[in-house]
Design a protein around this motif. Sequence first.
Motif, PDB file in Angstrom:
ATOM      1  N   ARG A  69       0.774  -1.101   0.042  1.00 21.77           N
ATOM      2  CA  ARG A  69      -0.113   0.062   0.057  1.00 21.77           C
ATOM      3  C   ARG A  69       1.004   1.119  -0.019  1.00 21.77           C
ATOM      4  O   ARG A  69       1.747   1.571   0.994  1.00 21.77           O
ATOM      5  CB  ARG A  69      -0.859   0.043   1.413  1.00 21.77           C
ATOM      6  N   PRO A  70       0.905   1.952  -1.138  1.00 19.76           N
ATOM      7  CA  PRO A  70       1.667   3.174  -0.987  1.00 19.76           C
ATOM      8  C   PRO A  70       1.660   4.213   0.204  1.00 19.76           C
ATOM      9  O   PRO A  70       2.994   4.869   0.600  1.00 19.76           O
ATOM     10  CB  PRO A  70       1.000   3.914  -2.294  1.00 19.76           C
ATOM     11  N   ASP A  71       0.387   4.248   0.823  1.00 16.05           N
ATOM     12  CA  ASP A  71       0.322   5.180   1.738  1.00 16.05           C
ATOM     13  C   ASP A  71       1.427   4.515   3.104  1.00 16.05           C
ATOM     14  O   ASP A  71       1.640   5.739   4.072  1.00 16.05           O
ATOM     15  CB  ASP A  71      -1.198   5.151   2.460  1.00 16.05           C
ATOM     16  N   TYR A  72       1.567   3.219   2.988  1.00 21.28           N
ATOM     17  CA  TYR A  72       2.333   2.953   4.146  1.00 21.28           C
ATOM     18  C   TYR A  72       3.707   3.350   3.902  1.00 21.28           C
ATOM     19  O   TYR A  72       4.606   3.478   4.997  1.00 21.28           O
ATOM     20  CB  TYR A  72       2.387   1.371   4.081  1.00 21.28           C
ATOM     21  N   ARG A  73       4.217   3.680   2.762  1.00 22.62           N
ATOM     22  CA  ARG A  73       5.449   4.130   2.656  1.00 22.62           C
ATOM     23  C   ARG A  73       5.852   5.524   3.568  1.00 22.62           C
ATOM     24  O   ARG A  73       6.883   6.046   3.827  1.00 22.62           O
ATOM     25  CB  ARG A  73       5.827   4.311   1.270  1.00 22.62           C
ATOM     26  N   ARG A  74       4.519   6.181   3.822  1.00 24.77           N
ATOM     27  CA  ARG A  74       4.775   7.619   4.552  1.00 24.77           C
ATOM     28  C   ARG A  74       5.279   7.311   5.817  1.00 24.77           C
ATOM     29  O   ARG A  74       5.692   8.580   6.626  1.00 24.77           O
ATOM     30  CB  ARG A  74       3.200   8.094   4.612  1.00 24.77           C
ATOM     31  N   ILE A  75       5.237   6.247   6.407  1.00 26.30           N
ATOM     32  CA  ILE A  75       5.713   5.703   7.875  1.00 26.30           C
ATOM     33  C   ILE A  75       7.229   6.162   7.825  1.00 26.30           C
ATOM     34  O   ILE A  75       7.558   6.717   8.840  1.00 26.30           O
ATOM     35  CB  ILE A  75       5.107   4.198   8.161  1.00 26.30           C
ATOM     36  N   ARG A  76       7.714   6.037   6.995  1.00 22.62           N
ATOM     37  CA  ARG A  76       9.446   6.359   6.744  1.00 22.62           C
ATOM     38  C   ARG A  76       9.440   8.031   7.303  1.00 22.62           C
ATOM     39  O   ARG A  76      10.563   8.205   8.043  1.00 22.62           O
ATOM     40  CB  ARG A  76      10.050   6.350   5.601  1.00 22.62           C
ATOM     41  N   THR A  77       8.684   8.729   6.938  1.00 21.72           N
ATOM     42  CA  THR A  77       8.745  10.138   7.293  1.00 21.72           C
ATOM     43  C   THR A  77       8.255  10.400   8.773  1.00 21.72           C
ATOM     44  O   THR A  77       9.125  11.057   9.481  1.00 21.72           O
ATOM     45  CB  THR A  77       7.881  10.868   6.380  1.00 21.72           C
ATOM     46  N   LEU A  78       7.297   9.533   9.237  1.00 16.00           N
ATOM     47  CA  LEU A  78       6.986   9.727  10.645  1.00 16.00           C
ATOM     48  C   LEU A  78       8.221   9.289  11.487  1.00 16.00           C
ATOM     49  O   LEU A  78       8.590   9.880  12.638  1.00 16.00           O
ATOM     50  CB  LEU A  78       5.764   8.759  10.930  1.00 16.00           C
ATOM     51  N   ILE A  79       8.981   8.089  11.253  1.00 22.51           N
ATOM     52  CA  ILE A  79       9.647   7.509  11.959  1.00 22.51           C
ATOM     53  C   ILE A  79      10.957   8.481  11.900  1.00 22.51           C
ATOM     54  O   ILE A  79      11.808   8.889  12.776  1.00 22.51           O
ATOM     55  CB  ILE A  79       9.997   6.327  11.590  1.00 22.51           C
ATOM     56  N   ALA A  80      11.221   9.294  10.608  1.00 22.33           N
ATOM     57  CA  ALA A  80      12.367  10.186  10.430  1.00 22.33           C
ATOM     58  C   ALA A  80      12.189  11.288  11.663  1.00 22.33           C
ATOM     59  O   ALA A  80      13.071  11.951  11.927  1.00 22.33           O
ATOM     60  CB  ALA A  80      12.671  10.410   9.500  1.00 22.33           C
ATOM     61  N   GLU A  81      10.960  11.641  11.812  1.00 26.91           N
ATOM     62  CA  GLU A  81      10.685  12.796  12.558  1.00 26.91           C
ATOM     63  C   GLU A  81      10.747  12.579  14.211  1.00 26.91           C
ATOM     64  O   GLU A  81      10.161  13.566  14.827  1.00 26.91           O
ATOM     65  CB  GLU A  81       9.507  13.632  12.048  1.00 26.91           C
ATOM     66  N   LEU A  82      10.802  11.291  14.570  1.00 24.21           N
ATOM     67  CA  LEU A  82      10.630  10.943  15.803  1.00 24.21           C
ATOM     68  C   LEU A  82      11.631  11.813  16.978  1.00 24.21           C
ATOM     69  O   LEU A  82      12.787  11.790  16.442  1.00 24.21           O
ATOM     70  CB  LEU A  82      10.593   9.392  16.265  1.00 24.21           C
ATOM     71  N   GLY A  83      11.098  12.025  18.109  1.00 26.07           N
ATOM     72  CA  GLY A  83      12.057  12.434  19.148  1.00 26.07           C
ATOM     73  C   GLY A  83      13.182  11.253  19.410  1.00 26.07           C
ATOM     74  O   GLY A  83      12.814  10.177  19.128  1.00 26.07           O
ATOM     75  N   ALA A  84      14.005  11.783  20.210  1.00 20.47           N
ATOM     76  CA  ALA A  84      15.085  10.924  20.496  1.00 20.47           C
ATOM     77  C   ALA A  84      14.838   9.579  21.386  1.00 20.47           C
ATOM     78  O   ALA A  84      13.993  10.048  22.318  1.00 20.47           O
ATOM     79  CB  ALA A  84      16.393  11.726  21.181  1.00 20.47           C
ATOM     80  N   GLY A  85      14.985   8.676  21.141  1.00 20.84           N
ATOM     81  CA  GLY A  85      14.881   7.211  21.975  1.00 20.84           C
ATOM     82  C   GLY A  85      13.477   7.022  22.010  1.00 20.84           C
ATOM     83  O   GLY A  85      13.070   6.251  22.566  1.00 20.84           O
ATOM     84  N   VAL A  86      12.623   7.269  20.958  1.00 24.02           N
ATOM     85  CA  VAL A  86      11.166   6.798  20.755  1.00 24.02           C
ATOM     86  C   VAL A  86      11.519   5.550  20.176  1.00 24.02           C
ATOM     87  O   VAL A  86      12.139   5.205  19.167  1.00 24.02           O
ATOM     88  CB  VAL A  86      10.465   7.718  19.992  1.00 24.02           C
TER      89      VAL A  86
END
Length: 698
Positions: free
Chosen positions: A167-184
């Motif tokens: 599902r193409p929308d799932y590839r957006r998760i990379r952006t979410l993870i890249a913006e996570l706070g430290a140690g999440v």
Amino acid sequence: MGRVSTPIDRAEAQAILEQLAGPDARLRDDQWAAIEALVVQRRRALVVQRTGWGKSAVYFIAAKLLRARGHGPTVIVSPLLALMRNQVDAAQRAGVHAATINSANVTEWADVQSRVAAGDLDVLLVSPERLNNPDFRDEVLPSLAARAGLVVVDEAHCVSDWGHDFRPDYRRIRTLIAELGAGVPVLATTATANDRVVDDVAGQLGVGGGDTLVLRGGLDRESLRLSVVAAGGPAQRAAWIGTHLGELPGSGIVYTLTVAQAHDVAADLRAQGFAVAAYTGSTDSADREQLEADLLANRVKALIATSALGMGFDKPDLGFVIHLGAPSSPIAYYQQVGRAGRSTDSAEVVLLPGVEDQDIWRYFASLAFPSEALVRKVIGELSQDRPLSTPALEPLVDLNRSRLEVVLKVLDVDGAVRRVKGGWLATGAPWSYDEQRYRTLEALRRAEQQAMLDYQSTDGCRMSFLRAQLNDPQLAEGERCGRCDNCAGSRFDGAVDAAAAAATRDRLMRPGVEITPRRQWPSGLARLGVELSGRIVDGPEPGRVIGRLTDLGWGPRLRRLLDEPDQPVPDEVVRAAVAVLASWDWQERPTAVMGLDSATHPVLIGTLTERLAELGRLTYLGTLRYPAGRRAVTAANSAYRVAALHGSWQEPAELGPGGPVLLVDDVTDTGWTLTMAARVLRAAGAPQVLPFALASVN
């Protein structure tokens, strides 16, 4: 990775598990290892474990433990509404405050977002589509990513285009993870990932490398009793289900490959007195929720479903899964049969394959990612400063709406376009078409289809076959389950009582399906030189076809007729057409009949039109002809199709002041050919046009 939190006691996790699953539940060692890694060590983990193993328990326990230690809410990216509903119910049992943001609860979004901002939620479940919604992405996601205590990617195989349900929308998760706070910490879970998908998911989610915990267990399902039954043609297989449904344990799911088949089988079983219902992608979300509740409470014997009822639907005592037609991937098949027997000692899994399955596989394969020229056309039509909506973009490129949306999502992930309020913008970033990847994907799909055929014909252990497709690390060479038909002997005979098969065939072969006329012109036609817009006021009335190409009754017969060389219409088709016309509840009976010109079936349509004129005592108007040298219309996009059909027919002779005209074609797909041809007849004097075709594509 990051800081280490206060140690936790296994007994604390066990207590939460008992709230989730009952006092008899016991925490597995691998579940505890994952929970400790997430909560204490703040690591990233990839968990690949069989359906029913307890992956959701891992993230709900971790979520509650993290909240108790002052961390932010857990964000769970979840692909299906059924999955979200089950997860919210499970969370509440454990005292976890959970809410969802998805397409089915739009009116609740503002309240949910307020609860997130106020810190009142322990768990927020979001659909992957939300991650690229401009408002959510720009206003909610940044603060959520910064404050999240844990991010969970459920059904993580959807991230990989090597997987069975990319599902193409799932590839957006990379952006979410890249913006996570430290140690999440990040947890990715799935039951259906082979080696290649595991590697791809790990790389995309940033969970690859030495600090990642990978928990990959065995995929044997001790309760499942796998069988393949050769029961003949579509009617015989549908009759087989009616014959055996009552003796199958508990309640279950009957999977079909198409929406038409789901409705056909449900109607046939209801006619035999079974409490069943159809569940498809076209079922309203409120109705889906009620149907799921009915199955969970055993108020129905079965749901007759497409793959829309899949990932995450959790009925632990589901007694059986039947497939009327084989999915194109053994990995997808394993995932669907995994719905059964989670908390029972035994569950029946039966595959009823058909020769038409491969036709359906080919049809869905034809919807793959389009050519480079079409994709570059999409990019080229977008501006970098003025957004264009999907409906506005559609008439500019020859792609139908669903394929265009997939292309835009992939381009968005690749950075070539960006979704904003009001539509889509080009980013101007360089982009390359990965032709080798798409060719490799196509070869992979063909290999999966062959593997599904091999599963049907193998004389080896069927469970071991499926486990091997998923690279099960615990599968031993030569291992046999001892439960499938090849290991323990056949439990089901493919023979069907002749009278039962005939009765089913009669019900399925009742001809006649309504086709709804087009009511609105596609937007943007003026850009293609066609001055049509708004509501269609001179189109056809509602029409009829004998059957759908995908249904169980007339479908196989019509496909065979249309695949064969052009020939005069068979008598049985004429009889079916007459039966459809006799049951048609038109306001005014037609007085004349006219055929549509055809490059592939002129004899078939011509003789059918003549026979209907004779039998119905209708004025025979001949054929509405294309001009010489006209090219066939191949456009998939509605606007392009209308533009290509505009002015396509020679002006017919004046039809005079007669009554309605019956307009005859071979196959209708989008409905635009019948719509545009009807306008020609209306302009020539027909007060009404009643479209009739042998078949519809869907």
